[in-house]
Design an enzyme around this catalytic site. Structure first.
Site, PDB file in Angstrom:
ATOM      1  N   GLU A   1      87.734  20.526 -14.435  1.00 18.11           N
ATOM      2  CA  GLU A   1      88.005  21.333 -13.243  1.00 18.11           C
ATOM      3  C   GLU A   1      89.243  20.844 -12.508  1.00 18.11           C
ATOM      4  O   GLU A   1      90.008  21.642 -11.962  1.00 18.11           O
ATOM      5  CB  GLU A   1      86.784  21.327 -12.315  1.00 18.11           C
ATOM      6  CG  GLU A   1      85.484  21.784 -12.953  1.00 18.11           C
ATOM      7  CD  GLU A   1      85.586  23.090 -13.720  1.00 18.11           C
ATOM      8  OE1 GLU A   1      86.422  23.954 -13.349  1.00 18.11           O
ATOM      9  OE2 GLU A   1      84.852  23.263 -14.706  1.00 18.11           O
TER      10      GLU A   1
ATOM     11  N   TYR B   1      88.191  28.024 -25.242  1.00 22.91           N
ATOM     12  CA  TYR B   1      88.273  26.634 -24.792  1.00 22.91           C
ATOM     13  C   TYR B   1      88.706  25.699 -25.924  1.00 22.91           C
ATOM     14  O   TYR B   1      89.698  24.972 -25.807  1.00 22.91           O
ATOM     15  CB  TYR B   1      86.914  26.158 -24.276  1.00 22.91           C
ATOM     16  CG  TYR B   1      86.485  26.709 -22.941  1.00 22.91           C
ATOM     17  CD1 TYR B   1      86.459  25.896 -21.807  1.00 22.91           C
ATOM     18  CD2 TYR B   1      86.065  28.021 -22.802  1.00 22.91           C
ATOM     19  CE1 TYR B   1      86.028  26.385 -20.579  1.00 22.91           C
ATOM     20  CE2 TYR B   1      85.643  28.530 -21.582  1.00 22.91           C
ATOM     21  CZ  TYR B   1      85.630  27.710 -20.473  1.00 22.91           C
ATOM     22  OH  TYR B   1      85.210  28.196 -19.259  1.00 22.91           O
TER      23      TYR B   1
END
Length: 643
Positions: A337, A421
């Site tokens: 993040e 991803y």
């Protein structure tokens, strides 16, 4: 600067801004209808080339676009309602007299100009996926105010009763806007390619505290005796899905000079201990790819109903409590993040077909932060786990499935998040290996610098790599196979494969277990989280109840405090119809709302026919109200697929 050709066609009204790389300042009069006022230091360019077109928005930004949003909203926890005004600054062609906004269930009561004059508007036909357009006849107005109320079932918002929180005394609210859910509570142009600055004044009942994904203003101010007003601002243009809020009984703990954590008071000690490395992570990220540009990096650990592992909202990363393992073994989530502060927040995919530009680049960056903080061995092991997920998807979907390409055409469904991803990360690891780390890092840093606060496309990053990484070296260009990586399915022949020694000891233990079915408790105790997950991924597909019981007893799987390990165990146990795992799964699904865990477990149960389907339906009937709309949607799909 990147190759200008890769930027596509710039809207004429924005040409001078776009060519300055966001350095220009928008001229705007002070806010009148908003309770707040702020400067408008940055206006992001938009991309209008065909590949940049966003089919998930009704907006026509080439004609008129939102550049700034000022919210003045009240939170009503009794009615589970958000209402107030949104004042929008519009940049438009001189002859444009309409602006189109995105909505999904918003109840509009008025739209006015700066003088308070009513502006005519129409609400279009509702679409289940996209909501409905709001077309405003603004005339010459370039600032409009929408007075509205969000629907109680707004998909971006989750209202929690006190018993659904850790403290159990006060209600809670959080939002989750990605990908296109913020249109359920904010009337704006809800597209990642239409970046906007914003500010907000939010009132909530005492003693609740409000936080948002912007810098906090002054101390909260009492209003109406039993409420407080909180103010926030974001002076950098962000994609609108990154506007987020949370409100509840929350407290703050400083972690470093620019980092801290918010969470419920009873969770604060555990959360702060798990996040102790955050300041070091920020420093490591800056060492790699340049300054952190958002001021503070705070986090909020939300109640377990939060549907994702984390959400990279600027200034205030939202985190699931499921990453708290007590040993910082799952803090790769935090590194991920944080990395989004560069890839995704600083440079953002123009549309969701190119979401690998956000997630794949971030997953690579996460690995580099992990290597800096926790060492090369942990980074190599997590790389191997990531690569294995790509191989699994390709084995299931087929190497020629068009959904396994990084760039997704309109008419193709992605083969899964593992492509976005993990294949994206594998691509950049391959480029790094072939070009050399020093050369690669210089390229990636200039990509972030030269496209800061701007949208991007696959075509743009390809052109940038060719211009600034390959830089005329034809042999290097051939070896990198850039176009094949981005636009073709499967894994190119030059893929960097993980270190075969990363899990050599664990893989040997897994092979011995497969042959003997005798668990080695001593080995398990000596393994880290990644090694335990690797072992569990290598278990035989078919296991007897006695073998599962012995494994559970030796390793303490059903009582694991590591939610990743517990999830992996439950998938194996349920797929083998192991009855003692059912109450464990039921308790897990009742306390956790993270989609990554919840939907697959329901999918496993639904795949077990007459044994598992009644269990799945019984559990879902009980847990449905506690899940966010995102999680419910994923579970609904899993339940239908199993029928």
């Amino acid at each position: 600067m990147s190759n200008p050709v890769s930027r596509g066609v710039v809207v004429p009204a924005l040409a001078s801004l776009a060519l300055t790389g966001c350095a220009a300042t928008q001229s705007a009069s002070p806010l009148v209808s908003s309770p707040l006022a702020s400067s408008r230091p940055l206006v992001s360019p938009i991309l209008t080339s065909p590949e940049a077109r966003d089919t998930s928005t009704y907006a026509r930004p080439e004609e008129a676009r939102v550049t700034h949003v000022a919210l003045d909203l009240a939170l009503n926890f009794e009615a589970k309602d958000v209402f107030g005004t949104a004042t929008l600054d519009i940049m438009a062609d001189d002859d444009a007299d309409t602006v189109v906004l995105d909505s999904d269930g918003l109840r509009i009561s008025a739209i006015t100009d700066e003088q308070g004059n009513a502006l005519p508007y129409t609400v279009g036909e509702h679409d289940e996926e996209l909501g409905e357009p709001i077309t405003v006849r603004m005339g010459a107005a370039r600032r409009i105010t929408v007075t509205y109320r969000a629907a109680p079932d707004a998909a971006a918002l989750q209202w929690l009763d006190p018993e659904q929180t850790a403290g159990g005394e006060h209600p809670y609210l959080f939002s989750q806007g990605q990908a296109i859910l913020n249109r359920t509570w904010i009337p704006t142009q809800d597209s990642p390619g239409i970046r906007q600055t914003w500010e907000a004044r939010i009132t909530a009942p005492k003693p609740l505290t409000v936080v948002m994904s912007g810098l906090s203003g002054s101390e909260p101010v009492e209003v109406d005796g039993d409420r407080r007003a909180f103010t926030f601002s974001m002076d950098k243009p962000v994609p609108p899905y990154l506007i987020a809020l949370a409100a509840g009984d929350i407290a703050f703990r400083e972690l470093g000079p620019r980092t801290g954590v918010w969470t419920e008071p009873v969770m604060l000690d555990r959360a702060a201990a798990e996040l102790a490395d955050t300041e070091a992570m920020v420093a490591a990220a800056e060492k790699l790819y340049g300054d952190y540009r958002w001021g503070r990096y705070d986090m909020i650990v939300l109640p377990p109903a939060f549907p994702y592992g984390g959400m990279e909202n600027p200034v205030m990363t939202f985190l699931t409590p499921t990453f708290i393992a007590g040993d910082r073994s799952l803090t790769g989530l935090v590194a991920h993040e944080l990395a989004h502060s560069w890839s995704g927040n600083l440079v953002t995919n123009s549309n969701w077909r190119d979401s690998w530009l956000n997630e794949g680049v971030t997953s690579y960056f996460e690995g580099r932060i992990t290597e800096e903080i926790y060492g090369e061995q942990r980074a190599r092991q997590e790389e191997a786990l990531s690569f294995a997920t790509v191989e699994n998807v390709l084995a299931e979907a087929g190497a020629n499935d068009p959904g396994t390409a990084l760039h997704q055409p309109d008419d193709v469904e992605s083969a899964g998040s593992e492509i976005v991803y993990d294949k994206g990360a594998a691509f950049l690891r391959t480029v790094e290996q072939i070009a050399g780390r020093e050369r690669f890092d210089a390229w990636l840093r200039q990509w972030f610098d030269n496209h800061a606060f701007q949208p991007a496309t696959s075509q743009m990053i390809l052109a940038d790599m060719q211009a600034n990484l390959v830089a005329g070296d034809e042999e290097l260009g051939r070896r990198l196979m850039l176009r094949e990586w981005i636009f073709e399915p499967g894994l190119p022949a030059n893929v960097k494969r993980p270190d075969p020694q990363a899990f050599a000891g664990v893989d040997g233990a897994a092979a011995r277990y497969a042959a003997t079915r005798q668990p080695d408790a001593a080995a398990w105790q000596g393994w880290n989280s990644a090694e335990r997950l690797r072992f569990l991924s290598k278990l035989p597909d078919e296991m007897s109840a006695a073998q599962l019981a012995a494994l559970d007893s030796a390793f303490g799987l059903s009582g694991s405090g590591n939610n990743e390990v517990l999830f992996a165990w439950l998938r194996t146990a349920l797929s083998n119809r192991y009855e003692p795992a059912v109450p464990v799964a039921e308790a897990f699904l009742a306390r956790v709302g993270r989609m990554k865990f919840v939907a697959p477990l329901f999918g496993v149960l639904m795949g077990e026919g007459e044994w598992g389907q009644p269990i799945a339906r019984r559990i879902y009937a009980a847990t449905y109200p506690s899940y966010h709309a995102v999680t419910r949607g994923a579970v609904d799909r899993a339940m239908k697929a199993g029928d």
